[in-house]
Design a protein around this motif. Structure first.
Motif, PDB file in Angstrom:
ATOM      1  N   CYS A 171      -5.084   2.060   6.635  1.00 40.44           N
ATOM      2  CA  CYS A 171      -3.974   2.988   6.886  1.00 40.44           C
ATOM      3  C   CYS A 171      -3.913   4.127   5.882  1.00 40.44           C
ATOM      4  O   CYS A 171      -3.680   5.275   6.251  1.00 40.44           O
ATOM      5  CB  CYS A 171      -2.654   2.223   6.912  1.00 40.44           C
ATOM      6  SG  CYS A 171      -2.487   1.003   5.589  1.00 40.44           S
TER       7      CYS A 171
ATOM      8  N   CYS B 232       0.851  -1.188   0.000  1.00 40.65           N
ATOM      9  CA  CYS B 232       0.000   0.000   0.000  1.00 40.65           C
ATOM     10  C   CYS B 232       0.892   1.245   0.000  1.00 40.65           C
ATOM     11  O   CYS B 232       2.114   1.139   0.125  1.00 40.65           O
ATOM     12  CB  CYS B 232      -0.939  -0.008   1.207  1.00 40.65           C
ATOM     13  SG  CYS B 232      -0.090   0.162   2.788  1.00 40.65           S
ATOM     14  N   ALA B 233       0.272   2.433  -0.093  1.00 39.30           N
ATOM     15  CA  ALA B 233       1.040   3.681  -0.219  1.00 39.30           C
ATOM     16  C   ALA B 233       1.950   3.919   0.979  1.00 39.30           C
ATOM     17  O   ALA B 233       3.089   4.371   0.823  1.00 39.30           O
ATOM     18  CB  ALA B 233       0.083   4.855  -0.409  1.00 39.30           C
ATOM     19  N   CYS B 234       1.472   3.599   2.200  1.00 39.61           N
ATOM     20  CA  CYS B 234       2.275   3.902   3.381  1.00 39.61           C
ATOM     21  C   CYS B 234       3.171   2.730   3.770  1.00 39.61           C
ATOM     22  O   CYS B 234       4.049   2.870   4.615  1.00 39.61           O
ATOM     23  CB  CYS B 234       1.375   4.302   4.552  1.00 39.61           C
ATOM     24  SG  CYS B 234       0.520   2.937   5.336  1.00 39.61           S
TER      25      CYS B 234
HETATM   26 ZN   LIG Z   1      -1.132   1.910   3.933  1.00 39.58          ZN
END
Ligand SMILES: [Zn+2]
Ligand SMILES: [Zn+2]
Length: 239
Positions: free
Chosen positions: A106, A12-14
């Motif tokens: 998140c 995911c992005a984070c």
């Molecule tokens: Zn994330």
């Protein structure tokens, strides 16, 4: 037996969610699904990220209204979630939908898009989240097909540049493979899908879609610029 080396990661992005992917994608290298549900689901996750002030990795394949969702399919045997299982949130495109899609809590990144109902032995990931393990470069499918044209918004479908593969449903050549993977467990009872107890209630893995309470509204479809499915309109009238 030595542990397998992943060839790709889905993150995911984070970075809280990570799945290791082994070998190469199942089916075509990648697909842009133009169906109303996939497009509205992309909009839903991106809108949620914007409202919560988060930076996600969108699943959209292009930046114009109504463009498809970029998916990468992986056999269950070739994927392992190594972190962030608890970040997966399930949502449905109508109350009665048998399909649980997911995003990460998140950072609102759409992640596992096609769950067990239509894909008992494989899962479709957000292609934009998949990077090569060796150098971190994005997975660039050798073949990228635009699919589900029958369910697409005409204006978006017509914007696909000439020469790019377009299919009303999915490429015919894939049907035998898809059918084999769906029906193999029934033909050969010994080859049923192994379900780890810890994955039984994980959205996108084996959760019962009836347990998923986050349901996309008709307004989401309208905002995404695609047709509202009949099921959603009827749901509304019934209440
Ligand atoms: Zn994330
Ligand atoms: Zn779709």
């Amino acid at each position: 037996m030595s542990a397998r080396e992943p060839s790709y990661f889905a993150k995911c992005a984070c970075g809280k969610f990570c799945a290791e992917l082994y070998g190469e994608p199942f089916l075509m290298g990648g697909a842009n699904c133009y169906c109303n549900d996939c497009v509205a689901a992309c909009y839903y996750c991106d809108d949620k990220a914007r409202k919560e002030g988060k930076t996600n990795i969108s699943m959209r394949c292009a930046d114009y209204q109504g463009a498809g969702a970029a998916i990468s399919c992986w056999l269950l045997d070739n994927l392992r979630i190594t972190s962030g299982k608890d970040q997966l949130r399930g949502f449905k495109m109508s109350a009665k939908s048998p399909l649980c899609r997911t995003y990460t809590a998140c950072c609102c990144t759409p992640m596992i898009y096609i769950g067990q109902k239509f894909a008992p032995r494989w899962r479709a990931f957000n292609l934009n989240c998949v990077t090569r393990a060796s150098d971190g470069q994005p997975l660039k499918p050798t073949e990228m097909s635009n699919v589900m044209g029958d369910f697409a918004l005409k204006e978006a479908w017509d914007q696909i540049p000439a020469g790019q593969p377009k299919y009303k449903m999915i490429p015919w050549g894939l049907f035998p493979k898809v059918l084999a993977v769906i029906f193999l467990p029934f033909l050969f009872p010994g080859s049923t899908v192994k379900v780890l107890e810890e994955d039984r209630a994980v959205p996108g893995m084996f959760i019962d879609a009836a347990m998923v309470t986050e349901v996309v509204s008709a307004e989401t479809y309208v905002a995404a610029g695609v047709r509202v499915p009949k099921a959603l309109l009827e749901d509304k009238k019934g209440k």
